[in-house]
Write a protein that holds these residues in place. Structure first.
Motif, PDB file in Angstrom:
ATOM      1  N   VAL A   9     -64.338 -57.052  83.328  1.00 17.11           N
ATOM      2  CA  VAL A   9     -64.904 -55.843  83.919  1.00 17.11           C
ATOM      3  C   VAL A   9     -63.881 -54.717  83.820  1.00 17.11           C
ATOM      4  CG1 VAL A   9     -65.779 -54.769  86.022  1.00 17.11           C
ATOM      5  CG2 VAL A   9     -66.327 -57.166  85.514  1.00 17.11           C
ATOM      6  N   VAL A  10     -64.272 -53.620  83.172  1.00 18.07           N
ATOM      7  CA  VAL A  10     -63.389 -52.466  83.021  1.00 18.07           C
ATOM      8  C   VAL A  10     -63.996 -51.283  83.757  1.00 18.07           C
ATOM      9  CG1 VAL A  10     -62.249 -50.906  81.399  1.00 18.07           C
ATOM     10  CG2 VAL A  10     -62.622 -53.300  80.759  1.00 18.07           C
ATOM     11  N   ASP A  11     -63.342 -50.870  84.825  1.00 16.42           N
ATOM     12  CA  ASP A  11     -63.823 -49.726  85.610  1.00 16.42           C
ATOM     13  C   ASP A  11     -62.649 -49.151  86.389  1.00 16.42           C
ATOM     14  OD1 ASP A  11     -65.164 -48.119  87.781  1.00 16.42           O
ATOM     15  OD2 ASP A  11     -66.952 -48.923  86.801  1.00 16.42           O
ATOM     16  N   ASP A  12     -62.544 -47.840  86.438  1.00 18.40           N
ATOM     17  CA  ASP A  12     -61.405 -47.212  87.110  1.00 18.40           C
ATOM     18  C   ASP A  12     -61.574 -47.164  88.629  1.00 18.40           C
ATOM     19  OD1 ASP A  12     -63.471 -45.264  86.341  1.00 18.40           O
ATOM     20  OD2 ASP A  12     -62.224 -43.812  87.410  1.00 18.40           O
ATOM     21  N   ASN A  48     -60.996 -64.946  73.444  1.00 18.45           N
ATOM     22  CA  ASN A  48     -62.022 -65.781  72.822  1.00 18.45           C
ATOM     23  C   ASN A  48     -63.045 -66.127  73.896  1.00 18.45           C
ATOM     24  OD1 ASN A  48     -60.971 -66.253  70.068  1.00 18.45           O
ATOM     25  ND2 ASN A  48     -59.277 -67.229  71.158  1.00 18.45           N
ATOM     26  N   ASN A  49     -64.300 -66.245  73.481  1.00 18.68           N
ATOM     27  CA  ASN A  49     -65.357 -66.642  74.413  1.00 18.68           C
ATOM     28  C   ASN A  49     -65.391 -65.722  75.637  1.00 18.68           C
ATOM     29  OD1 ASN A  49     -67.514 -68.381  74.655  1.00 18.68           O
ATOM     30  ND2 ASN A  49     -66.432 -69.755  76.040  1.00 18.68           N
ATOM     31  N   ALA A  50     -65.447 -64.424  75.362  1.00 22.35           N
ATOM     32  CA  ALA A  50     -65.413 -63.427  76.431  1.00 22.35           C
ATOM     33  C   ALA A  50     -66.490 -62.370  76.211  1.00 22.35           C
ATOM     34  CB  ALA A  50     -64.046 -62.758  76.480  1.00 22.35           C
ATOM     35  N   CYS A  51     -66.921 -61.775  77.314  1.00 23.37           N
ATOM     36  CA  CYS A  51     -67.858 -60.658  77.280  1.00 23.37           C
ATOM     37  C   CYS A  51     -67.245 -59.494  78.057  1.00 23.37           C
ATOM     38  CB  CYS A  51     -69.195 -61.036  77.909  1.00 23.37           C
ATOM     39  SG  CYS A  51     -70.091 -62.330  77.030  1.00 23.37           S
ATOM     40  N   LEU A  52     -67.693 -58.296  77.751  1.00 22.48           N
ATOM     41  CA  LEU A  52     -67.147 -57.086  78.352  1.00 22.48           C
ATOM     42  C   LEU A  52     -68.221 -56.306  79.091  1.00 22.48           C
ATOM     43  CD1 LEU A  52     -65.006 -54.772  78.644  1.00 22.48           C
ATOM     44  CD2 LEU A  52     -65.743 -53.990  76.372  1.00 22.48           C
ATOM     45  N   ILE A  53     -67.880 -55.880  80.309  1.00 18.39           N
ATOM     46  CA  ILE A  53     -68.694 -54.914  81.046  1.00 18.39           C
ATOM     47  C   ILE A  53     -67.814 -53.701  81.278  1.00 18.39           C
ATOM     48  CG2 ILE A  53     -69.960 -54.417  83.165  1.00 18.39           C
ATOM     49  CD1 ILE A  53     -70.390 -57.421  83.506  1.00 18.39           C
ATOM     50  N   THR A  54     -68.214 -52.545  80.789  1.00 18.84           N
ATOM     51  CA  THR A  54     -67.377 -51.369  80.939  1.00 18.84           C
ATOM     52  C   THR A  54     -68.167 -50.156  81.402  1.00 18.84           C
ATOM     53  OG1 THR A  54     -65.830 -49.863  79.809  1.00 18.84           O
ATOM     54  CG2 THR A  54     -67.624 -50.748  78.485  1.00 18.84           C
ATOM     55  N   ASP A  55     -67.538 -49.371  82.268  1.00 20.86           N
ATOM     56  CA  ASP A  55     -68.106 -48.085  82.646  1.00 20.86           C
ATOM     57  C   ASP A  55     -67.926 -47.141  81.459  1.00 20.86           C
ATOM     58  OD1 ASP A  55     -69.304 -46.157  84.160  1.00 20.86           O
ATOM     59  OD2 ASP A  55     -67.557 -45.712  85.384  1.00 20.86           O
ATOM     60  N   LEU A  56     -68.754 -46.108  81.395  1.00 16.50           N
ATOM     61  CA  LEU A  56     -68.610 -45.144  80.305  1.00 16.50           C
ATOM     62  C   LEU A  56     -67.585 -44.071  80.627  1.00 16.50           C
ATOM     63  CD1 LEU A  56     -72.133 -44.424  78.754  1.00 16.50           C
ATOM     64  CD2 LEU A  56     -70.134 -45.415  77.659  1.00 16.50           C
ATOM     65  N   LEU A  64     -66.879 -45.437  75.768  1.00 21.91           N
ATOM     66  CA  LEU A  64     -67.300 -45.231  74.388  1.00 21.91           C
ATOM     67  C   LEU A  64     -66.106 -45.308  73.438  1.00 21.91           C
ATOM     68  CD1 LEU A  64     -69.352 -44.490  72.218  1.00 21.91           C
ATOM     69  CD2 LEU A  64     -69.135 -42.089  72.906  1.00 21.91           C
ATOM     70  N   ASP A  65     -65.023 -44.644  73.796  1.00 21.54           N
ATOM     71  CA  ASP A  65     -63.823 -44.690  72.948  1.00 21.54           C
ATOM     72  C   ASP A  65     -63.237 -46.100  72.893  1.00 21.54           C
ATOM     73  OD1 ASP A  65     -63.941 -42.017  72.271  1.00 21.54           O
ATOM     74  OD2 ASP A  65     -62.668 -41.376  73.940  1.00 21.54           O
ATOM     75  N   LEU A  66     -63.347 -46.830  74.004  1.00 19.26           N
ATOM     76  CA  LEU A  66     -62.874 -48.219  74.013  1.00 19.26           C
ATOM     77  C   LEU A  66     -63.638 -49.047  72.985  1.00 19.26           C
ATOM     78  CD1 LEU A  66     -61.425 -50.719  75.136  1.00 19.26           C
ATOM     79  CD2 LEU A  66     -63.152 -50.814  76.946  1.00 19.26           C
ATOM     80  N   LEU A  67     -64.950 -48.909  72.964  1.00 17.68           N
ATOM     81  CA  LEU A  67     -65.750 -49.676  72.007  1.00 17.68           C
ATOM     82  C   LEU A  67     -65.396 -49.311  70.575  1.00 17.68           C
ATOM     83  CD1 LEU A  67     -69.221 -49.575  73.799  1.00 17.68           C
ATOM     84  CD2 LEU A  67     -67.604 -51.476  73.711  1.00 17.68           C
ATOM     85  N   ARG A  68     -65.186 -48.022  70.343  1.00 15.57           N
ATOM     86  CA  ARG A  68     -64.813 -47.590  68.992  1.00 15.57           C
ATOM     87  C   ARG A  68     -63.473 -48.190  68.572  1.00 15.57           C
ATOM     88  NH1 ARG A  68     -66.729 -41.326  70.039  1.00 15.57           N
ATOM     89  NH2 ARG A  68     -68.897 -41.565  69.307  1.00 15.57           N
ATOM     90  N   ALA A  79     -70.682 -56.539  74.483  1.00 18.41           N
ATOM     91  CA  ALA A  79     -70.323 -55.539  75.484  1.00 18.41           C
ATOM     92  C   ALA A  79     -71.558 -54.931  76.132  1.00 18.41           C
ATOM     93  CB  ALA A  79     -69.469 -54.441  74.853  1.00 18.41           C
ATOM     94  N   ILE A  80     -71.461 -54.740  77.439  1.00 19.68           N
ATOM     95  CA  ILE A  80     -72.501 -54.078  78.230  1.00 19.68           C
ATOM     96  C   ILE A  80     -71.865 -52.836  78.834  1.00 19.68           C
ATOM     97  CG2 ILE A  80     -74.034 -54.279  80.217  1.00 19.68           C
ATOM     98  CD1 ILE A  80     -73.708 -57.408  79.785  1.00 19.68           C
ATOM     99  N   VAL A  81     -72.503 -51.686  78.665  1.00 18.93           N
ATOM    100  CA  VAL A  81     -71.964 -50.470  79.261  1.00 18.93           C
ATOM    101  C   VAL A  81     -72.801 -50.076  80.474  1.00 18.93           C
ATOM    102  CG1 VAL A  81     -70.964 -49.628  77.111  1.00 18.93           C
ATOM    103  CG2 VAL A  81     -73.279 -48.963  77.700  1.00 18.93           C
ATOM    104  N   ILE A  82     -72.125 -49.576  81.483  1.00 20.30           N
ATOM    105  CA  ILE A  82     -72.778 -49.105  82.695  1.00 20.30           C
ATOM    106  C   ILE A  82     -72.712 -47.585  82.698  1.00 20.30           C
ATOM    107  CG2 ILE A  82     -72.710 -49.112  85.210  1.00 20.30           C
ATOM    108  CD1 ILE A  82     -71.422 -51.860  85.072  1.00 20.30           C
ATOM    109  N   THR A  83     -73.847 -46.953  82.918  1.00 25.44           N
ATOM    110  CA  THR A  83     -73.917 -45.511  82.753  1.00 25.44           C
ATOM    111  C   THR A  83     -74.653 -44.841  83.900  1.00 25.44           C
ATOM    112  OG1 THR A  83     -74.810 -43.763  81.332  1.00 25.44           O
ATOM    113  CG2 THR A  83     -75.977 -45.825  81.334  1.00 25.44           C
ATOM    114  N   GLY A  84     -74.292 -43.590  84.177  1.00 20.84           N
ATOM    115  CA  GLY A  84     -75.037 -42.776  85.115  1.00 20.84           C
ATOM    116  C   GLY A  84     -76.315 -42.280  84.468  1.00 20.84           C
ATOM    117  N   ASN A  85     -77.225 -41.779  85.279  1.00 25.93           N
ATOM    118  CA  ASN A  85     -78.530 -41.347  84.760  1.00 25.93           C
ATOM    119  C   ASN A  85     -78.420 -40.265  83.698  1.00 25.93           C
ATOM    120  OD1 ASN A  85     -79.910 -43.120  86.419  1.00 25.93           O
ATOM    121  ND2 ASN A  85     -80.043 -41.666  88.105  1.00 25.93           N
ATOM    122  N   GLY A  86     -77.352 -39.451  83.771  1.00 24.89           N
ATOM    123  CA  GLY A  86     -77.210 -38.363  82.804  1.00 24.89           C
ATOM    124  C   GLY A  86     -76.474 -38.747  81.550  1.00 24.89           C
ATOM    125  N   ASP A  87     -76.100 -40.024  81.440  1.00 23.94           N
ATOM    126  CA  ASP A  87     -75.262 -40.454  80.323  1.00 23.94           C
ATOM    127  C   ASP A  87     -76.009 -41.239  79.254  1.00 23.94           C
ATOM    128  OD1 ASP A  87     -73.103 -39.349  81.585  1.00 23.94           O
ATOM    129  OD2 ASP A  87     -72.467 -41.209  82.533  1.00 23.94           O
TER     130      ASP A  87
END
Length: 205
Positions: A9-12, A48-56, A64-68, A79-87
Motif C-alpha cells: 500500500v502506497v499512500d502519503d 515477487n508475488n506482490a500486488c500494489l495499491i497506490t494513491d494517485l 501515475l509517475d510511479l507506474l510509469r 496495480a490498483i490505483v485509488i482516485t478522487g472523483n475528479g481524477d
C-alpha cells in the motif's frame, strides 16, 4: 493464494495506510505500507508475488509517475490505483501506464477486495484470451456512432453535462446513451468499461 501474496500500500496519508492495512490484514493478506512512491520504488525490483495499491495524488512522485517508472524499470506488478472523483482522466492514464484497475473514493471494502482478487488472477498470469478480446470488439461494433461518442466521453472522465454540451444533446439523452453503452458492453462499472476499451485498442478520445 491470498496468504502467499503481499499487498503493498502506497499512500502519503498515515490514516489511509492504517485503514487499508487493517482491512487487508483481517481479510487474510500480508501487507506492507509505504509512505511515498519513492520508498516503494526503491524495493520494487526485489518483489515477487506482490500486488500494489497506490494513491494517485502524492507529493514528490504521483501514483501515475510511479507506474510509469515501474514500467520503465521492468518492475511492473498488478496495480490498483485509488482516485478522487475528479481524477478519472488521470486514472485512465494510469491504466494506460499499466494499472489494471482504479477505484473511486469513497468506496466500499468489497470493491477493493474484489479488485485485489482480479489482481491476484493477473498475478497468476491468466491474461484475457483472444476470444475475449474478439467479444469486446464485437460489442463495440454493436454501438451506434452516438453511443461510441458518449462512451469516449465517459472513458475520458467527462461529466454527463460536458458530454451533452460537446455533442449538442441533452444531459438526459447522454444518460440514456450511457445506460445503453454499459448494457451493450456488459460492463458493470466505469473501471471495467475502461479496461475493455484499452484491451480492445479502441481510441479513448
Amino acid at each position: 493464494m491470498s496468504s502467499e501474496v503481499v499487498i503493498h500500500v502506497v499512500d502519503d496519508e498515515e490514516p489511509v495506510r492504517k485503514s487499508l492495512a487493517f482491512l487487508l490484514t483481517i481479510s487474510g493478506y500480508a501487507v506492507r505500507v509505504h509512505a511515498s512512491a519513492l520508498s516503494f520504488l526503491a524495493i520494487a525490483k526485489e518483489l515477487n508475488n506482490a500486488c500494489l495499491i497506490t494513491d494517485l495524488r502524492m507529493p514528490e512522485m504521483s501514483g501515475l509517475d510511479l507506474l510509469r517508472r515501474l514500467r520503465e524499470e521492468d518492475a511492473m506488478l498488478p496495480a490498483i490505483v485509488i482516485t478522487g472523483n475528479g481524477d478519472v482522466p488521470m486514472a485512465v492514464e494510469a491504466m494506460k501506464a499499466g494499472a489494471m484497475d482504479f477505484i473511486e473514493k469513497p468506496f466500499e471494502d468489497e470493491v477493493l477486495l474484489d479488485a485485489i482478487g482480479r489482481a491476484i488472477v493477473q498475478l497468476e498470469k491468466r491474461p484475457r484470451d483472444k476470444d475475449s478480446i474478439a467479444q469486446i470488439r464485437m460489442r463495440l461494433g454493436e454501438l451506434s456512432d452516438r453511443e461510441r461518442q458518449v462512451m469516449r466521453g465517459i472513458v475520458a472522465g467527462l461529466p454527463n453535462k460536458t458530454i451533452a454540451y460537446d455533442l449538442d444533446i441533452s444531459p438526459r439523452t447522454v444518460e440514456v446513451h450511457r445506460a445503453n453503452v454499459m448494457s451493450k458492453m456488459k460492463a458493470k462499472s466505469l473501471p471495467e468499461l475502461v479496461r475493455m476499451v484499452l484491451e480492445a485498442g479502441e481510441p479513448s478520445s
